[in-house]
Design an enzyme around this catalytic site. Structure first.
Site, PDB file in Angstrom:
ATOM      1  CG  ASP A 160      -1.709  -1.256   1.361  1.00 40.42           C
ATOM      2  OD1 ASP A 160      -1.629  -1.901   2.425  1.00 40.42           O
ATOM      3  OD2 ASP A 160      -2.391  -1.628   0.390  1.00 40.42           O
ATOM      4  CG  HIS A 188      -3.414  -4.950   3.146  1.00 40.41           C
ATOM      5  ND1 HIS A 188      -3.007  -4.085   2.155  1.00 40.41           N
ATOM      6  CD2 HIS A 188      -3.599  -6.164   2.547  1.00 40.41           C
ATOM      7  CE1 HIS A 188      -2.953  -4.741   1.014  1.00 40.41           C
ATOM      8  NE2 HIS A 188      -3.307  -5.994   1.218  1.00 40.41           N
TER       9      HIS A 188
HETATM   10  N1  NAD Z   1      -0.659  -8.052   2.305  1.00 39.81           N
HETATM   11  C1  NAD Z   1      -0.554  -7.786   1.012  1.00 39.81           C
HETATM   12  O1  NAD Z   1      -0.228  -6.657   0.587  1.00 39.81           O
HETATM   13  C2  NAD Z   1      -0.841  -8.896   0.009  1.00 39.81           C
HETATM   14  C3  NAD Z   1      -0.531  -8.698  -1.349  1.00 39.81           C
HETATM   15  C4  NAD Z   1      -0.824  -9.744  -2.254  1.00 39.81           C
HETATM   16  C5  NAD Z   1      -1.392 -10.938  -1.796  1.00 39.81           C
HETATM   17  N2  NAD Z   1      -1.658 -11.080  -0.484  1.00 39.81           N
HETATM   18  C6  NAD Z   1      -2.189 -12.340   0.043  1.00 39.81           C
HETATM   19  O2  NAD Z   1      -1.151 -13.331  -0.018  1.00 39.81           O
HETATM   20  C7  NAD Z   1      -1.745 -14.628   0.012  1.00 39.81           C
HETATM   21  C8  NAD Z   1      -1.102 -15.529  -1.019  1.00 39.81           C
HETATM   22  O3  NAD Z   1      -1.380 -15.058  -2.303  1.00 39.81           O
HETATM   23  P1  NAD Z   1      -0.891 -15.900  -3.579  1.00 39.81           P
HETATM   24  O4  NAD Z   1      -1.235 -15.091  -4.795  1.00 39.81           O
HETATM   25  O5  NAD Z   1       0.496 -16.394  -3.395  1.00 39.81           O
HETATM   26  O6  NAD Z   1      -1.895 -17.171  -3.508  1.00 39.81           O
HETATM   27  P2  NAD Z   1      -1.704 -18.605  -4.183  1.00 39.81           P
HETATM   28  O7  NAD Z   1      -3.039 -19.287  -4.083  1.00 39.81           O
HETATM   29  O8  NAD Z   1      -1.016 -18.495  -5.483  1.00 39.81           O
HETATM   30  O9  NAD Z   1      -0.679 -19.338  -3.192  1.00 39.81           O
HETATM   31  C9  NAD Z   1      -1.021 -19.596  -1.876  1.00 39.81           C
HETATM   32  C10 NAD Z   1      -0.253 -20.846  -1.465  1.00 39.81           C
HETATM   33  O10 NAD Z   1      -0.428 -21.027  -0.070  1.00 39.81           O
HETATM   34  C11 NAD Z   1      -0.519 -22.416   0.156  1.00 39.81           C
HETATM   35  N3  NAD Z   1      -1.107 -22.639   1.481  1.00 39.81           N
HETATM   36  C12 NAD Z   1      -2.410 -22.613   1.815  1.00 39.81           C
HETATM   37  N4  NAD Z   1      -2.553 -22.876   3.133  1.00 39.81           N
HETATM   38  C13 NAD Z   1      -1.293 -23.055   3.620  1.00 39.81           C
HETATM   39  C14 NAD Z   1      -0.764 -23.367   4.897  1.00 39.81           C
HETATM   40  N5  NAD Z   1      -1.572 -23.578   5.956  1.00 39.81           N
HETATM   41  N6  NAD Z   1       0.582 -23.473   5.051  1.00 39.81           N
HETATM   42  C15 NAD Z   1       1.391 -23.292   3.983  1.00 39.81           C
HETATM   43  N7  NAD Z   1       0.962 -23.001   2.730  1.00 39.81           N
HETATM   44  C16 NAD Z   1      -0.377 -22.890   2.570  1.00 39.81           C
HETATM   45  C17 NAD Z   1      -1.333 -22.955  -1.001  1.00 39.81           C
HETATM   46  O11 NAD Z   1      -1.141 -24.340  -1.166  1.00 39.81           O
HETATM   47  C18 NAD Z   1      -0.764 -22.124  -2.154  1.00 39.81           C
HETATM   48  O12 NAD Z   1       0.312 -22.790  -2.778  1.00 39.81           O
HETATM   49  C19 NAD Z   1      -3.246 -14.392  -0.187  1.00 39.81           C
HETATM   50  O13 NAD Z   1      -3.906 -14.440   1.066  1.00 39.81           O
HETATM   51  C20 NAD Z   1      -3.310 -12.973  -0.737  1.00 39.81           C
HETATM   52  O14 NAD Z   1      -4.548 -12.339  -0.450  1.00 39.81           O
HETATM   53  C21 NAD Z   1      -1.404 -10.094   0.440  1.00 39.81           C
HETATM   54  O1  LMR Z   2      -6.096  -7.218  -2.969  1.00 42.64           O
HETATM   55  C1  LMR Z   2      -5.793  -8.385  -2.667  1.00 42.64           C
HETATM   56  O2  LMR Z   2      -6.590  -9.237  -2.292  1.00 42.64           O
HETATM   57  C2  LMR Z   2      -4.336  -8.771  -2.755  1.00 42.64           C
HETATM   58  C3  LMR Z   2      -3.484  -7.808  -1.968  1.00 42.64           C
HETATM   59  O3  LMR Z   2      -3.967  -7.651  -0.673  1.00 42.64           O
HETATM   60  C4  LMR Z   2      -3.312  -6.475  -2.691  1.00 42.64           C
HETATM   61  O4  LMR Z   2      -3.476  -5.427  -2.034  1.00 42.64           O
HETATM   62  O5  LMR Z   2      -2.978  -6.505  -3.890  1.00 42.64           O
END
Ligand code: NAD
Ligand code: LMR
Length: 332
Positions: A160, A188
């Site tokens: 962000d 967030h």
């Molecule tokens: N905070 C932020 O700014 C931000 C930014 C982008 C994404 N995210 C979040 O990050 C997370 C991951 O996103 P992504 O695109 O990599 O998703 P993705 O689905 O590509 O990958 C997630 C992975 O986590 C694994 N997983 C699920 N439960 C698990 C556990 N208990 N232990 C270990 N691994 C586990 C799954 O098997 C999968 O491989 C999501 O929750 C998304 O919303 C947050």
């Molecule tokens: O928006 C989402 O769910 C993914 C991540 O938190 C983002 O801000 O890109």
């Protein structure tokens, strides 16, 4: 002279952000060119093969700083001796969802991982929660790690922050490096508040360069809902920019490199009237490997109203996970 290897664990290693993260970490982006890394990749059984494939590719890169890669589905193994834990593993949201819609499904992940960190992590462990809703998931993890100082648990709001810096720099037609003193406050989520009232651009006070209408109607909504915009445009949530923000957050936190003021989700110590224990995004500086909240900022009504709204949402999320039984007795 190379330093001792640092144990870095990445959960969700078989997923998209994991894949975008791991090669950069192994190449030295996290801790610099003099710090070897030992990687542990944690996945759930259905994600293990993807993580094992990534491990093979990491080996095929012959990174000079990489001192080993292991893959496991056992949190006790994954967090044994860990110095830096990036908790990414969890479900991403899709179109039409808010991050809070992930609260119950993803919230159940972070209690056991917090407990495993508590049982086996190194004394200097630092934890970044990326999995959404990141602030409240970090609160859950910290609540299950009573022997780990709470300031070692953080939530990622650096994406962000980076978004806000980029949008502001574009609007003012300056380099992103010319922007200082910007803060993203709160959750967030769409309630986050990117605050430019203490920011400067090329040394000039940003509050003298923009008007409240542009802030309220363009800048804040664009930053706060950028995650949804990315999902709408690319068909899935952010990956590369998220991995980049995680590297910025941990790298600045641990090494203190160059960052004078950024934003991070940290456990509130009561600063700015944010209830103790909430994981809220604050203005922070890295001091000797610790995030320190920038204190003493005067908040105008425009800012205070928006911060209070986002903090209220954090309270709601905490109460929701409490009601779901996701917080341990005695830490509620
Ligand atoms: N905070 C932020 O700014 C931000 C930014 C982008 C994404 N995210 C979040 O990050 C997370 C991951 O996103 P992504 O695109 O990599 O998703 P993705 O689905 O590509 O990958 C997630 C992975 O986590 C694994 N997983 C699920 N439960 C698990 C556990 N208990 N232990 C270990 N691994 C586990 C799954 O098997 C999968 O491989 C999501 O929750 C998304 O919303 C947050
Ligand atoms: O928006 C989402 O769910 C993914 C991540 O938190 C983002 O801000 O890109």
């Amino acid at each position: 002279m190379l330093r001792q290897p640092v144990n870095v664990t990445v959960t969700g290693a078989g997923g998209q952000i994991g894949y975008a993260l791991l090669f950069r970490i192994a190449a030295g982006a996290l801790l610099g060119p003099m710090t070897p890394i030992r990687l542990t990749l944690l996945e759930i059984p259905q994600g293990l093969k993807a993580a094992q494939g990534t491990a093979l590719e990491l080996e095929d890169c012959a990174f000079s700083l990489l001192r080993g890669v292991s893959v496991t589905d056992d949190p006790a193994v994954a967090f044994d001796g860990v110095n830096i834990a990036l908790l990414v593993g969890s479900r991403p949201r899709g179109p039409g969802m808010e991050r809070a819609d992930l609260l119950e499904a993803n919230g159940r992940i972070f209690g056991p991982q917090g407990a495993a960190i508590n049982a086996g992590a190194a004394d200097d462990v630092r934890v970044l929660v990326v999995g959404n809703p990141a602030n409240t998931n970090a609160l859950i993890a910290a609540a299950h790690a009573p022997d780990v100082p709470s300031d070692r648990f953080t939530a990622m709001t650096r994406l962000d922050h980076n978004r806000a810096v980029g949008q502001l720099a574009n609007h003012l037609d300056v380099a992103v490096g010319a922007i200082h003193g910007l803060t993203v406050w709160g959750n967030h989520s769409a309630s986050q508040y990117p605050d430019v009232f203490h920011a400067t651009a090329e040394g000039r006070a940003v509050r003298d360069l923009v008007d409240e209408q542009w802030l309220a109607e363009t800048f804040i909504p664009r930053v706060a809902r950028r995650g949804s915009e990315i999902i709408a445009v690319r068909g899935g949530s952010s990956v590369g920019s998220a991995a980049n923000a995680a590297i910025d957050h941990v790298g600045d936190w641990v090494t203190g490199r160059g960052v004078d003021w950024t934003s991070a989700g940290v456990v509130s110590d009561g600063s700015y009237d944010v209830p103790l224990g909430l994981v809220c995004s604050f203005p922070v500086r890295s001091v000797d490997g610790n995030w320190r909240i920038v204190s003493g900022l005067q908040l105008n009504e425009f800012s205070r109203n928006r911060i209070e709204a986002s903090v209220a949402e954090l309270v709601e999320e905490r109460d929701a996970v409490r009601a779901l039984g996701l917080l341990p007795l005695g830490r509620r």
